[in-house]
Design an enzyme around this catalytic site. Sequence first.
Site, mmCIF file in Angstrom:
data_model
loop_
_atom_site.group_PDB
_atom_site.id
_atom_site.type_symbol
_atom_site.label_atom_id
_atom_site.label_comp_id
_atom_site.label_asym_id
_atom_site.label_seq_id
_atom_site.Cartn_x
_atom_site.Cartn_y
_atom_site.Cartn_z
ATOM 1 N N LYS A 65 0.837 -1.211 0.000
ATOM 2 C CA LYS A 65 0.000 0.000 0.000
ATOM 3 C C LYS A 65 0.868 1.256 0.000
ATOM 4 O O LYS A 65 0.613 2.188 -0.782
ATOM 5 C CB LYS A 65 -0.945 -0.014 1.214
ATOM 6 C CG LYS A 65 -1.961 -1.150 1.169
ATOM 7 C CD LYS A 65 -2.947 -1.081 2.313
ATOM 8 C CE LYS A 65 -2.328 -1.372 3.651
ATOM 9 N NZ LYS A 65 -1.858 -2.777 3.767
ATOM 10 N N ASP A 110 -1.340 6.753 6.225
ATOM 11 C CA ASP A 110 -1.354 5.335 6.581
ATOM 12 C C ASP A 110 -2.242 5.140 7.810
ATOM 13 O O ASP A 110 -2.404 6.056 8.627
ATOM 14 C CB ASP A 110 0.076 4.876 6.868
ATOM 15 C CG ASP A 110 0.215 3.368 6.836
ATOM 16 O OD1 ASP A 110 -0.729 2.693 6.387
ATOM 17 O OD2 ASP A 110 1.272 2.857 7.243
ATOM 18 N N THR A 159 -5.751 -1.252 7.110
ATOM 19 C CA THR A 159 -5.864 -2.702 7.255
ATOM 20 C C THR A 159 -7.229 -3.078 7.811
ATOM 21 O O THR A 159 -7.548 -4.257 7.924
ATOM 22 C CB THR A 159 -4.786 -3.237 8.211
ATOM 23 O OG1 THR A 159 -4.900 -2.561 9.480
ATOM 24 C CG2 THR A 159 -3.390 -2.986 7.647
ATOM 25 N N ARG A 218 6.551 -8.090 1.742
ATOM 26 C CA ARG A 218 7.415 -7.539 2.788
ATOM 27 C C ARG A 218 8.115 -8.660 3.553
ATOM 28 O O ARG A 218 9.314 -8.579 3.850
ATOM 29 C CB ARG A 218 6.604 -6.679 3.760
ATOM 30 C CG ARG A 218 7.445 -6.085 4.890
ATOM 31 C CD ARG A 218 6.587 -5.346 5.884
ATOM 32 N NE ARG A 218 5.934 -4.193 5.272
ATOM 33 C CZ ARG A 218 4.900 -3.544 5.805
ATOM 34 N NH1 ARG A 218 4.397 -3.950 6.958
ATOM 35 N NH2 ARG A 218 4.373 -2.510 5.197
#
Length: 341
Positions: A65, A110, A159, A218
């Site tokens: 993202k 974020d 999320t 990741r």
Amino acid sequence: MSEVRGDAQDETELAVEGALRPGSLAEFVGQTKVRGQLQLLLDAARIQQRPADHILLSGPPGLGKTTLAMIVAHESEKPLRLSSGPAIQHAGDLAALLSSLVPGEVLFIDEIHRMARSAEEMLYLAMEDFRIDIMVGKGAGATSIPLDLAPFTLVGATTRSGMLPNPLRDRFGFTAHLEYYEPNELEQVIARSASMLDVDLPPVSRAEIARRSRGTPRIANRLLRRVRDYVVVHGGSSSAATIGDVAAALELYDVDDLGLDRLDRAVLDALVRRFRGGPVGLNTLAVAVGEEADTIESVVEPYLVRIGFTERTPRGRVATRAAYAHLGVPRHDGALALDDL
């Protein structure tokens, strides 16, 4: 001195992670549908010479993202401003951030679901009309002063999209949900990163790292760096990371054959052994393993549910037969498993 070395190591890891990020949609691996949608959105904005519509990216951690937000700014040829929901706890924090944006700037927030409610309400007007109302004074003498903002593109990442209020979600022109990666896609990610890190990684080793990466780029890059470190220390004259090197390195870092780490197994172990398979509440489970409930819910649970080891039920978290089998634990008499429901 040890703290200084620790800080330097953290900065090095962040620098390496940043260097591995793709710089364009063409370099970005996976999320094919989302990439195509974003490309159309950005191309249309470029042709019409206007800022791109606001973008909401949702999905589990580690799927790209933040990287996509950076790509949006790069391909729009506009500056990027980074912030996060927990850092915006007052309407004044958001007002200061928005009023400093330059025309066309991309603002990335974020964990946008963790913004303060007062800031969320201010953001509605900013996203829709590119203005905010600032209250001056208190009580009956308070005055609202409108402040025009430079047109901008907001990229929000979350999320927990279900925690976003509908008025905020509806103001995004494009909403995308990022999915977990398939093993073949992760192999492409690992191959690209290995070439950038100058790691000789045979196909069988790439496949093994991909299999243990939980469908998350990741994590794949993190495991690759640990395998690289292992080869540097133990590889001797060979620079290639063999399948044995991969297995040894990941065993050293408590990553098992399915990609479960120490915390994953601690949650499974508590659920199966201490709570006899459940059902058990999230907060109780978090206390049992000494971890925050939010970490269990957002980091651990999605993967355990995805591979069929746990399930959420109205009564709490429940272990499946597969979880017992993975831990090598016989089911207790009378234990409830999802398979029995």
